[in-house]
Design a protein around this motif. Structure first.
Motif, short mmCIF file in Angstrom:
data_model
loop_
_atom_site.label_atom_id
_atom_site.label_comp_id
_atom_site.label_asym_id
_atom_site.label_seq_id
_atom_site.Cartn_x
_atom_site.Cartn_y
_atom_site.Cartn_z
N ILE A 1 -35.09 25.88 26.01
CA ILE A 1 -35.35 24.50 26.44
C ILE A 1 -34.04 23.73 26.55
CG2 ILE A 1 -36.44 22.31 25.81
CD1 ILE A 1 -38.66 23.94 24.43
N ALA A 2 -33.24 23.78 25.51
CA ALA A 2 -31.96 23.05 25.50
C ALA A 2 -31.00 23.63 26.53
CB ALA A 2 -31.34 23.08 24.11
N ARG A 3 -30.97 24.96 26.68
CA ARG A 3 -30.04 25.57 27.62
C ARG A 3 -30.34 25.14 29.06
NH1 ARG A 3 -30.09 30.20 23.90
NH2 ARG A 3 -31.86 31.14 24.97
N ILE A 4 -31.61 25.07 29.41
CA ILE A 4 -31.98 24.66 30.77
C ILE A 4 -31.61 23.20 31.00
CG2 ILE A 4 -33.98 24.15 32.24
CD1 ILE A 4 -35.20 26.77 31.19
N ILE A 5 -31.92 22.34 30.05
CA ILE A 5 -31.59 20.91 30.19
C ILE A 5 -30.08 20.73 30.33
CG2 ILE A 5 -31.67 18.65 29.06
CD1 ILE A 5 -34.25 19.68 27.65
N SER A 6 -29.32 21.46 29.53
CA SER A 6 -27.86 21.37 29.59
C SER A 6 -27.34 21.78 30.97
CB SER A 6 -27.24 22.26 28.50
OG SER A 6 -25.84 22.20 28.55
N ARG A 7 -27.86 22.88 31.52
CA ARG A 7 -27.43 23.33 32.84
C ARG A 7 -27.71 22.27 33.90
NH1 ARG A 7 -27.63 28.82 34.29
NH2 ARG A 7 -27.52 28.08 36.47
N VAL A 8 -28.90 21.69 33.86
CA VAL A 8 -29.27 20.70 34.86
C VAL A 8 -28.38 19.47 34.76
CG1 VAL A 8 -31.14 19.20 35.70
CG2 VAL A 8 -31.66 21.53 34.96
N LEU A 9 -28.11 19.03 33.54
CA LEU A 9 -27.22 17.88 33.34
C LEU A 9 -25.82 18.17 33.86
CD1 LEU A 9 -27.86 16.23 29.84
CD2 LEU A 9 -27.88 15.10 32.07
N GLU A 10 -25.32 19.37 33.60
CA GLU A 10 -23.98 19.74 34.05
C GLU A 10 -23.87 19.73 35.57
OE1 GLU A 10 -23.12 23.53 32.43
OE2 GLU A 10 -22.99 22.83 30.36
N GLU A 11 -24.92 20.16 36.24
CA GLU A 11 -24.88 20.28 37.70
C GLU A 11 -25.11 18.95 38.42
OE1 GLU A 11 -27.68 23.25 38.89
OE2 GLU A 11 -26.81 24.80 37.60
N HIS A 12 -25.66 17.98 37.72
CA HIS A 12 -26.03 16.72 38.37
C HIS A 12 -24.81 15.85 38.65
CE1 HIS A 12 -28.29 13.21 39.46
NE2 HIS A 12 -27.77 12.51 38.47
N VAL A 13 -24.79 15.26 39.82
CA VAL A 13 -23.76 14.29 40.19
C VAL A 13 -24.31 12.89 39.86
CG1 VAL A 13 -22.36 13.32 42.04
CG2 VAL A 13 -22.90 15.77 42.03
N ILE A 14 -23.68 12.22 38.92
CA ILE A 14 -24.21 10.97 38.39
C ILE A 14 -24.13 9.85 39.42
CG2 ILE A 14 -23.99 9.23 36.56
CD1 ILE A 14 -24.81 11.98 35.56
N MET A 15 -25.24 9.10 39.55
CA MET A 15 -25.24 7.85 40.29
C MET A 15 -25.24 6.73 39.25
SD MET A 15 -28.03 6.27 43.00
CE MET A 15 -27.52 7.33 44.35
N LYS A 16 -24.25 5.87 39.28
CA LYS A 16 -24.05 4.90 38.21
C LYS A 16 -25.08 3.79 38.18
CE LYS A 16 -20.78 6.23 35.53
NZ LYS A 16 -21.17 6.50 34.12
N HIS A 17 -25.53 3.33 39.33
CA HIS A 17 -26.46 2.19 39.35
C HIS A 17 -27.64 2.49 40.27
CE1 HIS A 17 -23.67 -0.30 37.08
NE2 HIS A 17 -22.70 0.11 37.89
N PRO A 18 -28.50 3.44 39.87
CA PRO A 18 -29.64 3.77 40.72
C PRO A 18 -30.70 2.67 40.69
CG PRO A 18 -29.80 4.93 38.63
CD PRO A 18 -28.47 4.23 38.63
N THR A 19 -31.36 2.48 41.83
CA THR A 19 -32.53 1.61 41.86
C THR A 19 -33.69 2.35 41.20
OG1 THR A 19 -33.32 2.48 43.98
CG2 THR A 19 -31.73 0.64 44.05
N LEU A 20 -34.79 1.66 40.99
CA LEU A 20 -35.95 2.31 40.38
C LEU A 20 -36.48 3.42 41.28
CD1 LEU A 20 -37.76 -0.79 38.83
CD2 LEU A 20 -36.50 1.00 37.63
#
Length: 402
Positions: free
Chosen positions: A352-371
């Motif tokens: 569970i933690a390994r999958i979440i970590s991988r997804v977080l690592e791959e994500h390009v952060i958007m600083k101020h997303p709308t809803l």
């Protein structure tokens, strides 16, 4: 129980067939002289919802799954019922806005809660929130809404309800808050045992009676990680102002540390009907027909730091909080899929933690997303997590008995 005279308060319950929703209806039964469920919403458990309609006779219901809504409509039509049946996400929003509902309890799981939560706040309702994902994923846009919307929000989550009550009139005096965690069913397990943990074992929480998703989150301590971000959103706190301790007895639900070095704490038996009742009656309290905490019988109260090596989800949540922007939405989306895969027996507990970590690592952060963009990032994370589950490498497969 000290009845209050006057017109009964209309209550809308989103998630009425879930664990929290059923407990909320039990509280409404206690308060039948002052509160009446006028609107109910469920995901797809229409048999239980049908029973609730017969018992409570609401004005309107909503079913998220459209095929289930059509089936329920047929049943009610055959009985001559005039209850209005809505469907889909727009149905949940209409229930949240229902004119005769003065209090809205948002108890559905996942990001499906976000749109009705926003709608209820914008309509000026008093909103009791027992959903973590919407508050965590909402980001800066939701935090701004919480400050400006005409509606009032009362947390239903036990720890945040405790903080909310301790903070009354003292927000300017706060140094930090402390969330307590029972440690879950695996608090004394080593890594080898955790690798072999089964869904049945993860669902056997030692102190609380909760639904499957939140029970697994409690076992990984992701539940507490989400609560860190939730506290930041609800009480406008920095990450360094939210601490976590393991408190096995689940008697102290949260503490508020004040600037002079003292603490305020809320204590009580572990019973979710208490914060549900407070959300309905706030700012008043009513007597409840439940057991009472007897301090002389407690023996001791223990507090210890959580182990980040055995429970990395707590640190993943802190990392998402540090990154901010769209990261908490990605955390929630990946966690939803990973937990479901574990419950279905497709991955191991530690995966569970390994999958979440991988997804977080791959994500390009958007600083101020709308809803709206929050929802897009949430769905992306779910999709990517599902891909990782299907890849099924040795690290994410569940252990099989020899």
């Amino acid at each position: 129980m000290g009845a209050v005279r006057g017109t009964r308060t209309g209550v809308a319950i989103l998630g009425s067939t879930g664990s929290l929703g059923r407990q909320a209806l039990e509280v409404c039964e206690w308060f039948a002289d002052t509160h009446r469920p006028v609107a109910l919403a469920a995901g797809g458990n229409i048999r239980l919802l049908h029973d609730q309609i017969r018992r409570w006779k609401p004005e309107v219901v909503a079913v998220y799954r459209r095929s289930a809504a059509r089936q329920l409509r047929q049943w009610l039509h055959a009985e001559g019922s005039t209850v209005k049946v809505l469907e889909g996400g727009e149905g949940l929003v209409e229930v949240a806005r229902w004119e005769n509902a003065e209090v809205v309890l948002v108890l559905v799981s996942g990001l499906a809660a976000l749109a009705p939560l926003v709608a209820a706040l914008r309509t000026g309702k008093k909103v009791g929130v027992g959903n973590k994902e919407a508050l965590v994923a909402g980001g800066p846009a939701l935090r701004q809404l919480l400050k400006t919307a005409p509606g009032a929000l009362v947390p239903v989550d036990g720890e945040h309800s405790a903080i909310f009550q301790c903070l009354m009139g003292r927000r300017h005096e706060v140094d930090h808050v402390v969330l307590t965690a029972s440690g879950g069913p695996f608090r004394d397990w080593d890594v080898g045992q955790l690798q072999r943990a089964t869904p049945e074992e993860a669902l056997a929480h030692p102190n609380w009676n909760m639904g499957p998703k939140i029970s697994v989150d409690a076992a990984t301590l992701m539940n507490k990680g989400l609560e860190i971000i939730e506290a930041m959103q609800l009480f406008d706190l920095r990450l360094d102002q939210v601490r976590v301790v393991v408190h096995r007895e689940s008697v102290v639900h949260a503490l508020v540390g004040l600037r002079d070095g003292t603490y305020l704490a809320q204590l009580g038996l572990p019973d979710m009907r208490v914060p549900l009742a407070y959300a309905l009656t706030h700012p008043q309290r009513r007597e409840l027909p439940i057991g009472r905490l007897r301090l002389e019988e407690l023996g001791r109260l223990s507090f210890e730091p959580p182990d980040p090596d055995r429970f990395p989800c707590l640190q993943l949540a802190r990392r998402a909080a540090e990154l901010g922007g769209s990261a908490p939405a990605v955390l929630c989306g990946a966690d939803e899929v990973a937990v479901r895969a574990f419950l279905d027996g497709r991955i191991s507990f530690l995966a569970i933690a390994r999958i979440i970590s991988r997804v977080l690592e791959e994500h390009v952060i958007m600083k101020h997303p709308t809803l709206d963009q929050v929802a897009e990032h949430y769905r992306w994370a779910m999709h990517r997590a599902e891909q990782l589950v299907k890849e099924g490498d040795e690290e994410v497969r569940p252990c099989r008995p020899c």
